[in-house]
Design a protein around this motif. Structure first.
Motif, short mmCIF file in Angstrom:
data_model
loop_
_atom_site.label_atom_id
_atom_site.label_comp_id
_atom_site.label_asym_id
_atom_site.label_seq_id
_atom_site.Cartn_x
_atom_site.Cartn_y
_atom_site.Cartn_z
N LEU A 186 -11.99 -12.87 -6.56
CA LEU A 186 -12.47 -11.49 -6.47
C LEU A 186 -11.52 -10.64 -5.62
N GLN A 187 -11.12 -11.18 -4.47
CA GLN A 187 -10.23 -10.42 -3.60
C GLN A 187 -8.89 -10.16 -4.28
N ALA A 188 -8.42 -11.11 -5.07
CA ALA A 188 -7.14 -10.93 -5.75
C ALA A 188 -7.15 -9.69 -6.64
N GLN A 189 -8.17 -9.57 -7.47
CA GLN A 189 -8.22 -8.41 -8.36
C GLN A 189 -8.42 -7.12 -7.57
N ILE A 190 -9.29 -7.14 -6.58
CA ILE A 190 -9.52 -5.95 -5.76
C ILE A 190 -8.23 -5.56 -5.04
N ALA A 191 -7.52 -6.55 -4.50
CA ALA A 191 -6.26 -6.29 -3.79
C ALA A 191 -5.22 -5.71 -4.73
N GLY A 192 -5.13 -6.28 -5.92
CA GLY A 192 -4.16 -5.76 -6.89
C GLY A 192 -4.45 -4.32 -7.26
N SER A 193 -5.71 -4.00 -7.49
CA SER A 193 -6.08 -2.62 -7.84
C SER A 193 -5.85 -1.67 -6.67
N MET A 194 -6.24 -2.10 -5.48
CA MET A 194 -6.08 -1.25 -4.31
C MET A 194 -4.59 -1.02 -4.01
N GLY A 195 -3.79 -2.08 -4.10
CA GLY A 195 -2.36 -1.94 -3.87
C GLY A 195 -1.72 -0.96 -4.84
N GLY A 196 -2.20 -0.96 -6.07
CA GLY A 196 -1.69 -0.02 -7.06
C GLY A 196 -2.05 1.42 -6.75
N ARG A 197 -3.19 1.63 -6.11
CA ARG A 197 -3.64 2.99 -5.78
C ARG A 197 -3.03 3.54 -4.50
N ILE A 198 -2.97 2.71 -3.45
CA ILE A 198 -2.56 3.25 -2.15
C ILE A 198 -1.32 2.58 -1.56
N GLY A 199 -0.81 1.56 -2.24
CA GLY A 199 0.37 0.84 -1.74
C GLY A 199 -0.03 -0.48 -1.11
N GLY A 200 0.91 -1.42 -1.16
CA GLY A 200 0.63 -2.77 -0.69
C GLY A 200 0.33 -2.87 0.79
N ALA A 201 1.14 -2.23 1.63
CA ALA A 201 0.92 -2.33 3.08
C ALA A 201 -0.37 -1.63 3.49
N ALA A 202 -0.65 -0.47 2.88
CA ALA A 202 -1.88 0.26 3.21
C ALA A 202 -3.11 -0.54 2.79
N GLY A 203 -3.05 -1.13 1.60
CA GLY A 203 -4.17 -1.95 1.14
C GLY A 203 -4.36 -3.18 2.01
N SER A 204 -3.26 -3.79 2.41
CA SER A 204 -3.33 -4.96 3.29
C SER A 204 -3.98 -4.62 4.61
N LEU A 205 -3.65 -3.46 5.16
CA LEU A 205 -4.26 -3.03 6.42
C LEU A 205 -5.77 -2.90 6.26
N ILE A 206 -6.21 -2.30 5.17
CA ILE A 206 -7.65 -2.13 4.94
C ILE A 206 -8.33 -3.49 4.81
N VAL A 207 -7.73 -4.38 4.03
CA VAL A 207 -8.29 -5.72 3.85
C VAL A 207 -8.40 -6.45 5.18
N HIS A 208 -7.32 -6.41 5.96
CA HIS A 208 -7.30 -7.16 7.21
C HIS A 208 -8.19 -6.54 8.29
N LEU A 209 -8.31 -5.21 8.29
CA LEU A 209 -9.25 -4.59 9.24
C LEU A 209 -10.69 -4.97 8.89
N GLY A 210 -11.00 -4.96 7.60
CA GLY A 210 -12.34 -5.38 7.18
C GLY A 210 -12.61 -6.83 7.55
N GLY A 211 -11.60 -7.69 7.37
CA GLY A 211 -11.75 -9.09 7.75
C GLY A 211 -11.88 -9.26 9.25
N ALA A 212 -11.16 -8.45 10.01
CA ALA A 212 -11.25 -8.53 11.47
C ALA A 212 -12.64 -8.12 11.95
N VAL A 213 -13.19 -7.07 11.38
CA VAL A 213 -14.54 -6.63 11.76
C VAL A 213 -15.57 -7.71 11.41
N ALA A 214 -15.46 -8.27 10.21
CA ALA A 214 -16.39 -9.33 9.80
C ALA A 214 -16.23 -10.56 10.69
#
Length: 145
Positions: free
Chosen positions: A20-48
Motif C-alpha cells: 500500500l505504501q509503495a503505491q501511495i509513495a509513487g503517486s505522492m512522489g509524482g505530485r510533489i517530488g520524491g524528497a517532499a513526499g519522503s519527508l511527509i511519509v517519515h514525519l507521519g511515521g515519526a509521529v506514529a
C-alpha cells in the motif's frame, strides 16, 4: 503452532503495508517530488512511532546512545526505498516495482542470513534456499515480462 501462524500473519500484514505504501509513495512522489513526499511519509511515521513509544512507556529509548552507527543511520534506507518507489511505480506500475523491491530484499536477506550480518542468526545458503529463491525469481520474471 498458534505462535507460528501469528508470526506469519504479522509478516503478511507487513507485506500489505509495504504494498500500500509503495503505491501511495509513487503517486505522492509524482505530485510533489520524491524528497517532499519522503519527508511527509517519515514525519507521519515519526509521529506514529512517538505515540506508540509513549503507549509502551518509552521501551528502552534511553539506550539509543549505545547503538552502532549503522542502526542510527538506517532511516536513510527508508529514504532510498521511498525515492526508488517514486521513480519506478510511475514508469513500471505497482506490481513490477514491488516485485523488484522483493527480489532485492531476497538477495540482501540471503547475504545477511548467510554471514550473520547486523546481529542476525546465521542461516547458511543451501540448495533448498537457492531453489526457493530461483522459483521466486522465475515468478518475478513472469510478472515483469
Amino acid at each position: 503452532m498458534f505462535e507460528t501462524l501469528l508470526v506469519i500473519f504479522i509478516g503478511l500484514v507487513g507485506g500489505i503495508a509495504v504494498g500500500l505504501q509503495a503505491q501511495i509513495a509513487g503517486s505522492m512522489g509524482g505530485r510533489i517530488g520524491g524528497a517532499a513526499g519522503s519527508l511527509i511519509v517519515h514525519l507521519g511515521g515519526a509521529v506514529a512511532s512517538l505515540a506508540l513509544l509513549i503507549f509502551r512507556s518509552g521501551e528502552n529509548i534511553s539506550e539509543w546512545r549505545h547503538l552502532p552507527w549503522y542502526m542510527l543511520g538506517s532511516g536513510v534506507l527508508g529514504l532510498v526505498l521511498y525515492l526508488t518507489l517514486s521513480q519506478t511505480i510511475p514508469k513500471l506500475g505497482a506490481t513490477s516495482a514491488i516485485t523488484l523491491v522483493v527480489v532485492g530484499q531476497l538477495a540482501v536477506g540471503m547475504v545477511i542470513d548467510h554471514f550473520g550480518l547486523f546481529e542476525a542468526d546465521v542461516r547458511s545458503i543451501d540448495f533448498q534456499r537457492i531453489g526457493a529463491v530461483a522459483m521466486l525469481m522465475a515468478g518475478a520474471y513472469l510478472l515483469l515480462r
